[in-house]
Write a protein that holds these residues in place. Structure first.
Motif, PDB file in Angstrom:
ATOM      1  N   SER A 120       0.799  -1.115  -0.164  1.00  0.00           N
ATOM      2  CA  SER A 120       0.379  -0.017  -0.041  1.00  0.00           C
ATOM      3  C   SER A 120       0.763   0.885  -0.197  1.00  0.00           C
ATOM      4  CB  SER A 120      -0.595  -0.169   0.985  1.00  0.00           C
ATOM      5  OG  SER A 120      -0.168   0.365   2.514  1.00  0.00           O
ATOM      6  N   PRO A 121       0.217   2.449  -0.560  1.00  0.00           N
ATOM      7  CA  PRO A 121       1.362   3.471  -0.639  1.00  0.00           C
ATOM      8  C   PRO A 121       1.445   4.103   0.392  1.00  0.00           C
ATOM      9  CG  PRO A 121      -1.136   3.729  -2.331  1.00  0.00           C
ATOM     10  CD  PRO A 121      -0.743   2.802  -0.978  1.00  0.00           C
ATOM     11  N   GLY A 122       0.775   3.260   1.603  1.00  0.00           N
ATOM     12  CA  GLY A 122       1.044   4.092   2.878  1.00  0.00           C
ATOM     13  C   GLY A 122       2.503   3.260   3.948  1.00  0.00           C
ATOM     14  N   THR A 123       2.953   2.492   2.893  1.00  0.00           N
ATOM     15  CA  THR A 123       4.522   1.593   3.778  1.00  0.00           C
ATOM     16  C   THR A 123       5.382   1.843   3.247  1.00  0.00           C
ATOM     17  OG1 THR A 123       4.084  -0.347   2.218  1.00  0.00           O
ATOM     18  CG2 THR A 123       2.810  -0.426   3.664  1.00  0.00           C
ATOM     19  N   LEU A 124       5.088   3.083   1.834  1.00  0.00           N
ATOM     20  CA  LEU A 124       6.415   3.570   1.681  1.00  0.00           C
ATOM     21  C   LEU A 124       7.123   4.825   2.486  1.00  0.00           C
ATOM     22  CD1 LEU A 124       5.920   3.200  -2.461  1.00  0.00           C
ATOM     23  CD2 LEU A 124       7.193   1.962  -1.032  1.00  0.00           C
ATOM     24  N   HIS A 125       8.074   5.111   3.069  1.00  0.00           N
ATOM     25  CA  HIS A 125       8.654   5.950   4.060  1.00  0.00           C
ATOM     26  C   HIS A 125       9.437   6.872   3.524  1.00  0.00           C
ATOM     27  CE1 HIS A 125       5.773   4.989   6.720  1.00  0.00           C
ATOM     28  NE2 HIS A 125       6.306   3.659   7.025  1.00  0.00           N
ATOM     29  N   SER A 126       9.767   7.663   3.033  1.00  0.00           N
ATOM     30  CA  SER A 126      11.144   8.418   2.106  1.00  0.00           C
ATOM     31  C   SER A 126      12.530   8.784   4.248  1.00  0.00           C
ATOM     32  CB  SER A 126      10.985  10.025   2.662  1.00  0.00           C
ATOM     33  OG  SER A 126      11.138  10.698   3.599  1.00  0.00           O
ATOM     34  N   PRO A 127      13.646   8.943   3.362  1.00  0.00           N
ATOM     35  CA  PRO A 127      14.694   8.550   4.883  1.00  0.00           C
ATOM     36  C   PRO A 127      14.225   8.905   5.629  1.00  0.00           C
ATOM     37  CG  PRO A 127      15.527   8.146   2.571  1.00  0.00           C
ATOM     38  CD  PRO A 127      13.955   8.260   2.300  1.00  0.00           C
ATOM     39  N   GLN A 178      11.204   9.931   7.113  1.00  0.00           N
ATOM     40  CA  GLN A 178      10.010   9.800   7.941  1.00  0.00           C
ATOM     41  C   GLN A 178      11.129   8.671   8.641  1.00  0.00           C
ATOM     42  OE1 GLN A 178       7.406   8.650   4.064  1.00  0.00           O
ATOM     43  NE2 GLN A 178       6.100  10.396   5.097  1.00  0.00           N
ATOM     44  N   LEU A 179      12.336   8.034   8.293  1.00  0.00           N
ATOM     45  CA  LEU A 179      12.385   6.706   8.652  1.00  0.00           C
ATOM     46  C   LEU A 179      13.228   7.684   9.756  1.00  0.00           C
ATOM     47  CD1 LEU A 179      12.764   4.033   5.702  1.00  0.00           C
ATOM     48  CD2 LEU A 179      11.456   3.883   7.480  1.00  0.00           C
ATOM     49  N   THR A 180      14.081   8.539   9.962  1.00  0.00           N
ATOM     50  CA  THR A 180      14.473   9.014  10.733  1.00  0.00           C
ATOM     51  C   THR A 180      14.477   9.977  11.457  1.00  0.00           C
ATOM     52  OG1 THR A 180      16.650   9.547   8.941  1.00  0.00           O
ATOM     53  CG2 THR A 180      16.686  10.726  11.297  1.00  0.00           C
ATOM     54  N   GLU A 181      13.044  10.185  12.015  1.00  0.00           N
ATOM     55  CA  GLU A 181      12.367  10.934  12.264  1.00  0.00           C
ATOM     56  C   GLU A 181      11.470   9.516  13.452  1.00  0.00           C
ATOM     57  OE1 GLU A 181       9.799  13.349  10.397  1.00  0.00           O
ATOM     58  OE2 GLU A 181      10.992  14.747   9.598  1.00  0.00           O
ATOM     59  N   GLU A 182      11.024   8.800  12.801  1.00  0.00           N
ATOM     60  CA  GLU A 182      10.160   7.608  13.341  1.00  0.00           C
ATOM     61  C   GLU A 182      11.545   6.947  14.242  1.00  0.00           C
ATOM     62  OE1 GLU A 182       7.578   5.111  14.560  1.00  0.00           O
ATOM     63  OE2 GLU A 182       7.754   6.203  13.205  1.00  0.00           O
ATOM     64  N   ALA A 183      12.479   6.749  13.720  1.00  0.00           N
ATOM     65  CA  ALA A 183      13.519   6.370  15.374  1.00  0.00           C
ATOM     66  C   ALA A 183      14.138   6.884  15.943  1.00  0.00           C
ATOM     67  CB  ALA A 183      14.952   5.793  14.024  1.00  0.00           C
ATOM     68  N   THR A 184      13.856   8.478  16.107  1.00  0.00           N
ATOM     69  CA  THR A 184      14.409   9.670  16.638  1.00  0.00           C
ATOM     70  C   THR A 184      12.818   9.006  17.741  1.00  0.00           C
ATOM     71  OG1 THR A 184      15.500  10.886  15.472  1.00  0.00           O
ATOM     72  CG2 THR A 184      14.988  11.655  16.838  1.00  0.00           C
ATOM     73  N   ARG A 185      11.712   9.175  17.402  1.00  0.00           N
ATOM     74  CA  ARG A 185      10.878   9.265  18.150  1.00  0.00           C
ATOM     75  C   ARG A 185      10.300   8.052  18.975  1.00  0.00           C
ATOM     76  NH1 ARG A 185       6.275   6.423  18.648  1.00  0.00           N
ATOM     77  NH2 ARG A 185       6.484   5.865  16.672  1.00  0.00           N
ATOM     78  N   LYS A 186      11.224   6.527  18.310  1.00  0.00           N
ATOM     79  CA  LYS A 186      10.874   5.081  18.980  1.00  0.00           C
ATOM     80  C   LYS A 186      12.325   5.402  20.195  1.00  0.00           C
ATOM     81  CE  LYS A 186       9.055   1.958  15.861  1.00  0.00           C
ATOM     82  NZ  LYS A 186       9.921   1.124  14.790  1.00  0.00           N
ATOM     83  N   ARG A 187      13.652   6.507  19.795  1.00  0.00           N
ATOM     84  CA  ARG A 187      14.588   6.631  20.859  1.00  0.00           C
ATOM     85  C   ARG A 187      13.946   6.702  22.075  1.00  0.00           C
ATOM     86  NH1 ARG A 187      19.103   9.933  21.487  1.00  0.00           N
ATOM     87  NH2 ARG A 187      20.628   8.943  22.367  1.00  0.00           N
ATOM     88  N   GLU A 188      13.158   8.168  21.669  1.00  0.00           N
ATOM     89  CA  GLU A 188      12.950   9.357  22.589  1.00  0.00           C
ATOM     90  C   GLU A 188      12.129   9.080  23.974  1.00  0.00           C
ATOM     91  OE1 GLU A 188      11.338  13.186  20.729  1.00  0.00           O
ATOM     92  OE2 GLU A 188      13.765  13.171  20.402  1.00  0.00           O
ATOM     93  N   LEU A 189      11.341   7.616  23.002  1.00  0.00           N
ATOM     94  CA  LEU A 189       9.954   7.355  23.933  1.00  0.00           C
ATOM     95  C   LEU A 189      10.511   6.173  24.949  1.00  0.00           C
ATOM     96  CD1 LEU A 189       7.001   6.785  24.480  1.00  0.00           C
ATOM     97  CD2 LEU A 189       6.635   4.903  23.037  1.00  0.00           C
ATOM     98  N   ARG A 190      11.553   5.726  24.542  1.00  0.00           N
ATOM     99  CA  ARG A 190      13.373   4.620  24.785  1.00  0.00           C
ATOM    100  C   ARG A 190      13.080   4.920  25.548  1.00  0.00           C
ATOM    101  NH1 ARG A 190      17.589   3.360  24.203  1.00  0.00           N
ATOM    102  NH2 ARG A 190      17.068   4.530  22.272  1.00  0.00           N
ATOM    103  N   LEU A 191      13.858   6.347  26.015  1.00  0.00           N
ATOM    104  CA  LEU A 191      14.875   6.895  26.949  1.00  0.00           C
ATOM    105  C   LEU A 191      13.863   7.629  27.875  1.00  0.00           C
ATOM    106  CD1 LEU A 191      16.927   8.819  24.924  1.00  0.00           C
ATOM    107  CD2 LEU A 191      17.662   7.107  26.006  1.00  0.00           C
TER     108      LEU A 191
END
Length: 95
Positions: free
Chosen positions: A22-29, A31-44
């Motif tokens: 689906s088109p929603g599964t495609l992410h730009s680099p 978006q992937l960086t922002e998602e990783a940053t968000r996950k890291r901040e949540l984990r911290l």
């Protein structure tokens, strides 16, 4: 026996392009960086909360141990005084 045929896809994509589910599964680099940053901040954040709770529990445990030590020291002092009194009583009766 039925004959099976291999069909070629009806849509042609440029070489190197893969079609996603689906088109929603495609992410730009980005978006992937922002998602990783968000996950890291949540984990911290969760880790900080867990550390805070651990420190709180440790303080509570230490305070409980300190109270227990105080009670046992008082009990020990009382028993020592009682033992001394009984020894004095025993010595006086022996004479």
């Amino acid at each position: 026996m039925p004959a099976y045929q291999i069909r070629t896809p009806t849509t042609t994509l440029p070489q190197g392009v893969v079609m996603a589910a689906s088109p929603g599964t495609l992410h730009s680099p980005q978006q992937l960086t922002e998602e990783a940053t968000r996950k890291r901040e949540l984990r911290l954040m969760k880790n900080r909360e867990a550390a805070r709770e651990c420190r709180r529990k440790k303080k509570e445990y230490v305070k409980c141990l300190e109270n227990r030590v105080a009670v046992l020291e008082n009990q020990n002092k009382t028993l020592i005084e009682e033992l001394k009194a009984l020894k004095d009583l025993y010595c006086h009766k022996a004479e």
